[in-house]
Design a protein around this motif. Sequence first.
Motif, PDB file in Angstrom:
ATOM      1  N   LYS A  76       0.858  -1.182   0.000  1.00  0.00           N
ATOM      2  CA  LYS A  76       0.000   0.000   0.000  1.00  0.00           C
ATOM      3  C   LYS A  76       0.895   1.233   0.000  1.00  0.00           C
ATOM      4  CE  LYS A  76      -4.033  -2.101   2.161  1.00  0.00           C
ATOM      5  NZ  LYS A  76      -4.844  -1.942   0.937  1.00  0.00           N
ATOM      6  N   ALA A  77       0.397   2.305  -0.552  1.00  0.00           N
ATOM      7  CA  ALA A  77       1.287   3.439  -0.782  1.00  0.00           C
ATOM      8  C   ALA A  77       0.603   4.758  -0.431  1.00  0.00           C
ATOM      9  CB  ALA A  77       1.738   3.459  -2.243  1.00  0.00           C
ATOM     10  N   VAL A  78       1.445   5.768  -0.188  1.00  0.00           N
ATOM     11  CA  VAL A  78       1.001   7.157  -0.046  1.00  0.00           C
ATOM     12  C   VAL A  78       1.652   7.949  -1.184  1.00  0.00           C
ATOM     13  CG1 VAL A  78       0.578   7.107   2.429  1.00  0.00           C
ATOM     14  CG2 VAL A  78       2.882   7.521   1.610  1.00  0.00           C
ATOM     15  N   ASP A  79       0.991   9.018  -1.611  1.00  0.00           N
ATOM     16  CA  ASP A  79       1.460   9.703  -2.813  1.00  0.00           C
ATOM     17  C   ASP A  79       2.087  11.060  -2.496  1.00  0.00           C
ATOM     18  OD1 ASP A  79      -0.698  11.305  -2.169  1.00  0.00           O
ATOM     19  OD2 ASP A  79      -2.012  10.430  -3.695  1.00  0.00           O
ATOM     20  N   GLU A  80       2.414  11.776  -3.572  1.00  0.00           N
ATOM     21  CA  GLU A  80       3.076  13.075  -3.449  1.00  0.00           C
ATOM     22  C   GLU A  80       2.197  14.110  -2.752  1.00  0.00           C
ATOM     23  OE1 GLU A  80       6.066  14.047  -4.125  1.00  0.00           O
ATOM     24  OE2 GLU A  80       6.896  12.323  -5.192  1.00  0.00           O
ATOM     25  N   THR A  81       0.881  13.964  -2.897  1.00  0.00           N
ATOM     26  CA  THR A  81      -0.032  14.909  -2.240  1.00  0.00           C
ATOM     27  C   THR A  81       0.140  14.848  -0.733  1.00  0.00           C
ATOM     28  OG1 THR A  81      -1.616  14.624  -4.034  1.00  0.00           O
ATOM     29  CG2 THR A  81      -2.428  15.593  -1.985  1.00  0.00           C
ATOM     30  N   VAL A  82       0.225  13.634  -0.205  1.00  0.00           N
ATOM     31  CA  VAL A  82       0.422  13.471   1.235  1.00  0.00           C
ATOM     32  C   VAL A  82       1.777  14.022   1.649  1.00  0.00           C
ATOM     33  CG1 VAL A  82       0.547  11.807   3.127  1.00  0.00           C
ATOM     34  CG2 VAL A  82      -1.104  11.462   1.281  1.00  0.00           C
ATOM     35  N   LEU A  83       2.804  13.753   0.828  1.00  0.00           N
ATOM     36  CA  LEU A  83       4.140  14.257   1.133  1.00  0.00           C
ATOM     37  C   LEU A  83       4.137  15.791   1.230  1.00  0.00           C
ATOM     38  CD1 LEU A  83       7.174  13.914   1.542  1.00  0.00           C
ATOM     39  CD2 LEU A  83       7.430  13.725  -0.945  1.00  0.00           C
ATOM     40  N   ALA A  84       3.427  16.429   0.313  1.00  0.00           N
ATOM     41  CA  ALA A  84       3.358  17.900   0.335  1.00  0.00           C
ATOM     42  C   ALA A  84       2.667  18.391   1.605  1.00  0.00           C
ATOM     43  CB  ALA A  84       2.622  18.387  -0.903  1.00  0.00           C
ATOM     44  N   LYS A  85       1.631  17.687   2.050  1.00  0.00           N
ATOM     45  CA  LYS A  85       0.926  18.082   3.275  1.00  0.00           C
ATOM     46  C   LYS A  85       1.840  17.949   4.493  1.00  0.00           C
ATOM     47  CE  LYS A  85      -3.732  16.864   1.672  1.00  0.00           C
ATOM     48  NZ  LYS A  85      -4.894  15.973   1.898  1.00  0.00           N
ATOM     49  N   VAL A  86       2.631  16.881   4.523  1.00  0.00           N
ATOM     50  CA  VAL A  86       3.545  16.688   5.658  1.00  0.00           C
ATOM     51  C   VAL A  86       4.576  17.806   5.678  1.00  0.00           C
ATOM     52  CG1 VAL A  86       5.292  15.167   6.661  1.00  0.00           C
ATOM     53  CG2 VAL A  86       3.206  14.187   5.685  1.00  0.00           C
ATOM     54  N   ARG A  87       5.131  18.124   4.532  1.00  0.00           N
ATOM     55  CA  ARG A  87       6.134  19.191   4.471  1.00  0.00           C
ATOM     56  C   ARG A  87       5.560  20.542   4.882  1.00  0.00           C
ATOM     57  NH1 ARG A  87       8.964  17.320  -1.286  1.00  0.00           N
ATOM     58  NH2 ARG A  87      10.549  15.950  -0.343  1.00  0.00           N
ATOM     59  N   ALA A  88       4.262  20.710   4.667  1.00  0.00           N
ATOM     60  CA  ALA A  88       3.633  21.991   4.984  1.00  0.00           C
ATOM     61  C   ALA A  88       3.341  22.159   6.468  1.00  0.00           C
ATOM     62  CB  ALA A  88       2.341  22.138   4.187  1.00  0.00           C
ATOM     63  N   ALA A  89       3.412  21.058   7.242  1.00  0.00           N
ATOM     64  CA  ALA A  89       3.148  21.157   8.681  1.00  0.00           C
ATOM     65  C   ALA A  89       4.196  22.045   9.334  1.00  0.00           C
ATOM     66  CB  ALA A  89       3.149  19.771   9.316  1.00  0.00           C
ATOM     67  N   SER A  90       3.762  22.908  10.268  1.00  0.00           N
ATOM     68  CA  SER A  90       4.657  23.937  10.825  1.00  0.00           C
ATOM     69  C   SER A  90       5.825  23.349  11.602  1.00  0.00           C
ATOM     70  CB  SER A  90       3.854  24.879  11.730  1.00  0.00           C
ATOM     71  OG  SER A  90       3.243  24.131  12.792  1.00  0.00           O
ATOM     72  N   GLY A  91       5.638  22.209  12.234  1.00  0.00           N
ATOM     73  CA  GLY A  91       6.715  21.641  13.048  1.00  0.00           C
ATOM     74  C   GLY A  91       7.688  20.787  12.283  1.00  0.00           C
ATOM     75  N   VAL A  92       7.457  20.573  10.976  1.00  0.00           N
ATOM     76  CA  VAL A  92       8.301  19.679  10.178  1.00  0.00           C
ATOM     77  C   VAL A  92       9.450  20.460   9.559  1.00  0.00           C
ATOM     78  CG1 VAL A  92       8.381  18.188   8.143  1.00  0.00           C
ATOM     79  CG2 VAL A  92       6.423  18.065   9.693  1.00  0.00           C
ATOM     80  N   ARG A  93      10.663  19.975   9.803  1.00  0.00           N
ATOM     81  CA  ARG A  93      11.841  20.592   9.189  1.00  0.00           C
ATOM     82  C   ARG A  93      12.158  19.973   7.843  1.00  0.00           C
ATOM     83  NH1 ARG A  93      16.683  19.352   8.317  1.00  0.00           N
ATOM     84  NH2 ARG A  93      16.541  17.401   9.462  1.00  0.00           N
ATOM     85  N   ALA A  94      11.997  18.636   7.720  1.00  0.00           N
ATOM     86  CA  ALA A  94      12.270  17.942   6.453  1.00  0.00           C
ATOM     87  C   ALA A  94      11.408  16.692   6.384  1.00  0.00           C
ATOM     88  CB  ALA A  94      13.745  17.574   6.358  1.00  0.00           C
ATOM     89  N   ALA A  95      10.991  16.341   5.184  1.00  0.00           N
ATOM     90  CA  ALA A  95      10.184  15.134   4.982  1.00  0.00           C
ATOM     91  C   ALA A  95      10.466  14.574   3.599  1.00  0.00           C
ATOM     92  CB  ALA A  95       8.700  15.436   5.147  1.00  0.00           C
ATOM     93  N   GLU A  96      10.517  13.247   3.504  1.00  0.00           N
ATOM     94  CA  GLU A  96      10.740  12.591   2.215  1.00  0.00           C
ATOM     95  C   GLU A  96       9.974  11.277   2.182  1.00  0.00           C
ATOM     96  OE1 GLU A  96      14.567  12.294   0.486  1.00  0.00           O
ATOM     97  OE2 GLU A  96      15.337  14.141   1.405  1.00  0.00           O
ATOM     98  N   GLY A  97       9.609  10.871   0.960  1.00  0.00           N
ATOM     99  CA  GLY A  97       8.952   9.590   0.788  1.00  0.00           C
ATOM    100  C   GLY A  97       9.962   8.455   0.749  1.00  0.00           C
ATOM    101  N   GLU A  98       9.530   7.289   1.196  1.00  0.00           N
ATOM    102  CA  GLU A  98      10.418   6.117   1.216  1.00  0.00           C
ATOM    103  C   GLU A  98       9.736   4.948   0.542  1.00  0.00           C
ATOM    104  OE1 GLU A  98      11.504   3.323   4.750  1.00  0.00           O
ATOM    105  OE2 GLU A  98      12.991   4.945   4.763  1.00  0.00           O
ATOM    106  N   VAL A  99      10.476   4.257  -0.311  1.00  0.00           N
ATOM    107  CA  VAL A  99       9.965   3.079  -0.998  1.00  0.00           C
ATOM    108  C   VAL A  99      11.013   1.973  -0.931  1.00  0.00           C
ATOM    109  CG1 VAL A  99      10.814   3.902  -3.233  1.00  0.00           C
ATOM    110  CG2 VAL A  99       9.007   2.191  -3.170  1.00  0.00           C
ATOM    111  N   THR A 100      10.550   0.758  -0.725  1.00  0.00           N
ATOM    112  CA  THR A 100      11.436  -0.405  -0.681  1.00  0.00           C
ATOM    113  C   THR A 100      10.839  -1.500  -1.545  1.00  0.00           C
ATOM    114  OG1 THR A 100      12.124   0.120   1.570  1.00  0.00           O
ATOM    115  CG2 THR A 100      12.549  -2.114   0.799  1.00  0.00           C
ATOM    116  N   GLY A 101      11.653  -2.139  -2.349  1.00  0.00           N
ATOM    117  CA  GLY A 101      11.172  -3.207  -3.216  1.00  0.00           C
ATOM    118  C   GLY A 101      12.311  -4.085  -3.670  1.00  0.00           C
TER     119      GLY A 101
END
Length: 839
Positions: A76-101
């Motif tokens: 199951k996956a989360v997309d770029e839209t969610v990543l953008a929302k996380v980055r926009a949170a005031s307390g977040v300094r850095a955020a990146e998506g992670e995938v393993t396969g």
Amino acid sequence: MTGMLRLTLRSLRAHALRLALSSLAIVLGVAFIAGTLMFTGGMRTAAYAKAGVFDRHTDVAVYPADGGSNNPRDRKAVDETVLAKVRAASGVRAAEGEVTGTGGVVGTNNRPVLGYSVVSSIPTDPGLQSYTVRQGRLPQRTHEVVLDTRTVDKQKFAVGSAVRVGGKGSQAEAYTLVGVVDVAGTPKDFGGAFIGLVAADALTVTGEQGYQRIVAAGRPGVSHDALAKEVTAAVGPGLTVRTHEQILDDNLKSAIKDIQQFNAVLTMFAAISVLVAAFVIANTFTIVLAQRTRETALLRLVGATRGQAFRSVLLESSAVGFVASLAGVGVGAGVALGMQALLRAMGVVFEGGIALSASTVVLSVLLGTVITVCAAVLPAWRGTRVPPVAALSDAAVETARRAGWVRLGFGALSLAAGIAALGFAGRSSSIATVGAGAVFTFAGIVMFGPVLVPALVRALGWPLRRLLGATATIAVSNAVRNPRRIAATATALVIGIGLVSSFVVAAQSVKAGIERSVDKEVGVDFVATGVGGALPAPMVDELRGRRELGVVHLPRQTVSNQVEVVSAHPALVRTNLRHVDSGDVRQLGAGTALVYRPLARAKGLTVGSAVTVAGRQFRVVAVVDGTTGPTDPSENVPLGYRISLSDADFSATFPDVPVVMAAMDPAAGVSKQRAKDAIEAITAKYPTANFMDRAAYKKMLTGTVDMLLAFVTALLGLAVVIALVGVANTLTLSVVERTRENGILRAVGLTRGRVRAMLAVEAVLMALVGALLGVGLGTAVSAGAMSFLNGMGGEFAVVLPWGRLALILGFAAVAALAASVLPARRAVNRPVVEALGTE
């Protein structure tokens, strides 16, 4: 009470040598327990240290609602839209998506690097990077890659050189190797290559449609809980946000769960060794206490009660068990190191040394002591029941009591019940029937042993009597003079050798069944399989386009409406058919199907009938009977409810079923070598494909069986060694018991060499009888297991590996000869006059 304690301590000193014989079995049994605890303790310690190795700088992570972890199998996956929302949170300094396969690397020999390779995205923000870099740096942009130290060392890659990396969706492309990382023993170490890429490249190589999680680091001063609340509010409902502490807890629980499962397996083998040790200890105490009958009687005559004599023996056994268990803990460290060496030799990936804790020492010593005391209870009770006057009038040896009719009756019933359970295992729906059959058969051997074992000793001794004359005759008579004693000695061997034999026969039978299945159901010269997933679709298309290949079959199967649907190729469809009831299988093609007999009868289908599969109609061109194989019980598919469709129709009907294997044959007039060269030219470009001929494919499938057999045999080997210690104990104590008798034999002309031969024959007969019974039991259990598998739809026949079984018997005989050396030396080195004066 104080006087009895002093007498017990003096008795321990006086009989130290005899008691030391029983202590060796305790040492080995406890060593397995302690070694298991040390080994898994080291793994647990390593798991605690490695649990958060890739999340050292992750303050919170966002998962799909039911993801809850970074398990690579969770797609199951989360997309770029969610990543953008996380980055926009005031307390977040850095955020990146992670995938393993999964992916693969082409080695310096232009062939894929073998093993299960992991592709993982690596954050480009330094504040989120948690990898240990050994050389170079981590990737910062597309077409940069880092590999693990093991792969770089084996392939002789150099930082700055080009490395070809590919995934399940495309052929390999060149990436620049910018660094080397250490992932040994971590959750991302699966034995193959570790491939670290930036997120965009990781998505491309793995073929994933989104991130499996988003990792984020908070600004200074923002707590993990506060950051989690902010991120939760930013991403909204439907996603799971976990803090750093929760992530570590999840990782640790997963690692500890795997360790606990492995520990359960090792504990089972430890329990087998302890059970064998208990048999040896009980038999040893029975002989020792029988030889001290006169001493016990004297104590009773001077006022000691039965209870005091009984407690004295138990005190001796507890002292012996305590000291031997302490020694066993020390030997356990060597056992733990041996387990590590064994797993490393088998290529198993694990991390950790050995860990000795106070709880391990206490548990091992307590368990060893309790087992020793429990094993001594029945011999102690019997030894103190003898009336003093009767004991003083005897020669102070154990009387040879016959087995009672009640025991023999229950033994016969148990043996019959066990054999019946193993015989009817094929009609049972539970593997527990095989287990019950094994237990009842073994119990029958134990209870029937005083009759069965001496009879086998006499039968095996007959040719030796013809060959060695009086020497062998005396040896056979000595061996069978006490049926209970020799039965108990042989029984300990039955456990270990029975289990080893069952695995040896079962492994050979399964391997033979797999090889027959490959010949019958695959039936081609070459096979390509996906490593960790499906074959790349472009590679399959290329294979189909090669003129050198006459057959390119894509075996797949699925279940639709309680019917098993399989793909088939017209040129190969006859390979797994027993009989064609009606129709012509060569007509299988577009819009047609083969229906298996049970389904045809149940649904009233005949040649020309229409059958519906997943909403599409197909015309039945043949009704057949063939191998079906076991299906997943959770699918609830009746046996034989099967339909075969052509490869093309299967792909069109079930487009989501992955292609994990391609079976290929050369075209007419094309040599195997030319076809092989054509296939290799294609597969070399796709590192997630493993290409091999039929023989190599068989070896790959059966290699796991061989590895498992080696592991099991090594673990059960200690149980066999403990049982052979029992043979040495019985022989040594019998020599002590027969000191005067041996002196008489030597006085009338029996040479030292013949005394040694007599004891060697006695030891070999005891060991061979136990080994033969063990091999017979193991073979019967394996036959029951194969019958059960056949009842579930398999096609396995019992195959006896005569060479390995002969090796087991030979090992038992040679070990028994070695066990007779010290008792023989004791017997021949004692002066004849001194031996004749012994009472």
